[in-house]
Design an enzyme around this catalytic site. Structure first.
Site, short mmCIF file in Angstrom:
data_model
loop_
_atom_site.label_atom_id
_atom_site.label_comp_id
_atom_site.label_asym_id
_atom_site.label_seq_id
_atom_site.Cartn_x
_atom_site.Cartn_y
_atom_site.Cartn_z
N ASN A 148 -23.24 -11.17 -30.35
CA ASN A 148 -22.46 -12.27 -30.93
C ASN A 148 -21.91 -11.90 -32.30
OD1 ASN A 148 -22.60 -14.91 -32.82
ND2 ASN A 148 -21.91 -15.46 -30.77
N LYS A 206 -20.87 -3.76 -22.41
CA LYS A 206 -22.08 -2.96 -22.25
C LYS A 206 -23.30 -3.59 -22.91
CE LYS A 206 -19.76 1.53 -21.84
NZ LYS A 206 -19.64 2.90 -22.40
N HIS A 207 -23.08 -4.53 -23.84
CA HIS A 207 -24.19 -5.05 -24.64
C HIS A 207 -24.21 -6.57 -24.67
CE1 HIS A 207 -24.82 -0.93 -25.90
NE2 HIS A 207 -23.55 -0.86 -26.28
N SER A 255 -14.09 -14.27 -22.74
CA SER A 255 -12.94 -13.82 -21.96
C SER A 255 -13.02 -12.30 -21.82
CB SER A 255 -11.63 -14.21 -22.65
OG SER A 255 -10.53 -13.95 -21.82
N GLU A 259 -23.48 -22.66 -26.82
CA GLU A 259 -24.18 -21.77 -27.74
C GLU A 259 -25.66 -22.12 -27.91
OE1 GLU A 259 -21.95 -21.02 -31.33
OE2 GLU A 259 -20.05 -20.91 -30.25
N GLY A 260 -26.31 -22.53 -26.83
CA GLY A 260 -27.73 -22.82 -26.86
C GLY A 260 -28.08 -24.22 -27.32
N TYR A 303 -5.07 -11.14 -30.80
CA TYR A 303 -6.33 -10.58 -31.29
C TYR A 303 -6.03 -9.71 -32.51
CZ TYR A 303 -11.05 -8.58 -30.69
OH TYR A 303 -12.36 -8.20 -30.86
#
Length: 560
Positions: A141, A207-208, A220, A268-269, A474
């Site tokens: 994050n 990957k993480h 996304s 987000e939890g 972006y």
């Protein structure tokens, strides 16, 4: 101890993997030109972990005993390294703070449940002890969603879902898979590929990062033009709340009041712990190609992407970089020798003779998937559109390089930090009608912020996802901060200027990185004060004791 693998405590990815400029001869001159720093000299490095002053765990004995009985001694830890790893994400602010040893509040314990039943017991025990629970996936994050609040005096438990990492079943008729939330992108795709399927979701953090993290932040991916964002992909979920489980069946569409599924997406939890989800999956495509194109300027590239978005072509990727990002991409190429080098030089010389300004050219990548006839038809239609906007085809070679390097960019943040520069990203989405305005205003705002700070800064941008009504822009920015002022105060000047530009000119505060604490100050401007009122009511109803990741999503003055 658990065999869940984590990223470096001080940076992106696993130990031993980093950005390497040695085989990229154009990189050092480029960075010196745009940032004024010499990356060829000796670099700094993160401190040794032993140098950190890690606050002791405050875990109460009774809560620790309860958690151990649930998961066993091998799946619970108060180890300093594990607690630091679970304190921050991988945003610029996170990395600056952790490298500086700024650790005001750490999780008191990290717990690794094996299944949903254990998650339920952990949630119930934390709430009964008046503690705080923060779900943790891959730790990638970058918006401040993982860090405990500095003044939190209750016990803080980091719930690492890394052991919940399996594809549980596939409904081949419906094209749905039931997947545990803690699986990392490569592991889930490998399991799906073994059975001939793919989810097709590939964010930069692939990957993480985990399925649960994607859902919790409304992620996304690079192929969202075809497969959709995670909000489109996710159909059903199981979410653990104190004393109960929300079960949302994987229905294709419903008319059952306000969407609980949409409430949990991006939460987000704050609305519970996502333990598994039903997601769209697709048969592995017969063909997959990424083709590179070159446009004479940014406006031409944007116009082409818009036309492609409403054409009969259905590419999996539509991406175009502005001139600054194109120059960066060329600077990070590996040294080329022989025929390919001469062909490249010849092409640019030919374009120069045709009147192209090579300082304005913009590179684009378009992805194609499917049967041979479909790919052929899509390439033909896109080729015509590219040609109408003055672009040319570069071919599969540059396209395959994009495919190989697409997950490498985050390593640059660590590389720049080691050399005294701050680098970060901000992204937004806006209608096609406002896209040019947002782009110009944001670049102008960043440059004004650099000037106010009296630093040499750089900003670049690409269009990463196209939709019917608009697109995602972006932005990546970097600058070497002055030594007479705190780094993060200078960073805030630039980051805030960019974020405010999004809001002022018709964009959203974030397209796919979520809210966390970094973007919360813009929530009222984005969804309106009345919209925040609705969110406050939702959170107060679902979590009246503020046990579930408090502090994210809402600005502090509206939190409770």
């Amino acid at each position: 101890m658990t065999d869940v693998v984590h990223q470096k405590w001080w940076g992106w990815g696993v130990e031993g993997v980093a950005f390497n400029p040695d085989d990229k001869p154009g990189f050092a001159p480029f960075v010196h030109d745009v940032l004024g720093i010499d990356v060829s000299g000796p670099a700094g490095s993160p401190p040794a972990f032993e140098e950190l002053d890690v606050p002791a765990s405050r875990l109460p004995d009774d809560l620790g005993g309860s958690l151990r009985r649930i998961v066993g001694d091998h799946h619970i830890t108060t180890d300093d390294m594990d607690r630091v790893v679970h304190t921050y994400g991988k945003g610029l602010r996170d990395l600056v703070r952790v490298r500086a040893g700024d650790l005001p509040r750490l999780p008191d314990v990290v717990v690794y449940p094996a299944n949903e039943a254990e998650v339920q017991q952990i949630v119930d025990q934390v709430v009964a002890a008046d503690g705080v629970l923060i779900p943790f996936g891959g730790g990638s994050n970058i918006s401040g969603s993982l860090t405990p609040q500095a003044g939190e005096d209750r016990p803080v438990v980091s719930l690492d879902l890394g052991r919940l990492n399996r594809v549980l079943e596939i409904d081949s008729d419906a094209g749905l898979a039931r997947v545990q939330a803690g699986g990392l992108g490569p592991d889930l795709e490998a399991q799906l590929t073994e059975q001939g399927w793919t989810m097709g979701h590939q964010p930069d953090s692939f990957k993480h990062s985990t399925l649960g993290g994607w859902i919790a932040t409304r992620s996304s991916g690079m192929q969202s033009d075809k497969y959709g964002d995670i909000a489109d992909i996710t159909r059903g979920m199981r979410v653990v709340l104190p004393g109960k489980v929300v079960e949302l069946r994987p229905l294709p569409s419903t008319s059952t009041g306000p969407s609980v599924r949409e409430m949990i997406l991006g939460s987000e939890g704050r609305l519970g712990v996502i333990t598994e989800a039903w997601v769209h999956v697709h048969r592995l495509p017969e063909n997959r190609e990424v083709i590179a194109y070159l446009f004479p300027n940014w406006a031409a590239g944007i116009a082409a992407m818009q036309e492609i978005s409403v054409s009969d072509a259905t590419p999996s990727i539509t991406r175009v970089s502005d001139a600054n990002e194109t120059a960066f991409s060329l600077a990070t190429r590996k040294e080329s020798k022989g025929l390919s080098s001469k062909v490249g030089e010849g092409l640019f010389e030919l374009l120069r003779r045709r009147g192209w300004d090579l300082n304005k050219v913009c590179i684009s990548y378009i992805g194609y998937e499917g049967g041979s006839a479909k790919v052929r038809a899509d390439k033909s239609e896109v080729g015509r559109i590219v040609g109408r906007h003055g672009g040319i085809k570069l071919g599969k070679g540059p396209g395959s390089m994009y495919d190989q390097k697409k997950f490498d960019t985050p390593y640059l943040r660590d590389f720049l930090l080691d050399r005294g520069a701050l680098g970060d990203v901000s992204e937004t989405a806006t209608p096609w009608s406002r896209l040019g305005e947002v782009y110009v205003a944001t670049v102008r705002a960043a440059r004004k912020a650099f000037a106010e700070l009296d630093v040499q800064g750089f900003i670049m941008c690409h269009l990463s996802h196209s939709y019917h009504s608009g697109a995602c822009l972006y932005f990546t920015f970097a600058f070497p901060p002055r030594e007479d002022s705190p780094q993060l105060e200078q960073y805030d000047v630039v980051k805030s200027a960019i974020q405010q530009s999004f809001i002022d000119h018709g964009g959203t505060l974030s397209h796919h990185h979520g809210v966390g604490t970094d973007h919360a100050p813009w929530m009222e401007q984005d969804i309106s004060p009345a919209g925040v009122d609705l969110m406050v009511g939702l959170l107060q109803s679902a979590d009246p004791g503020r046990h579930l990741n408090p502090g994210t999503l809402l600005p502090p003055d509206r939190e409770w």
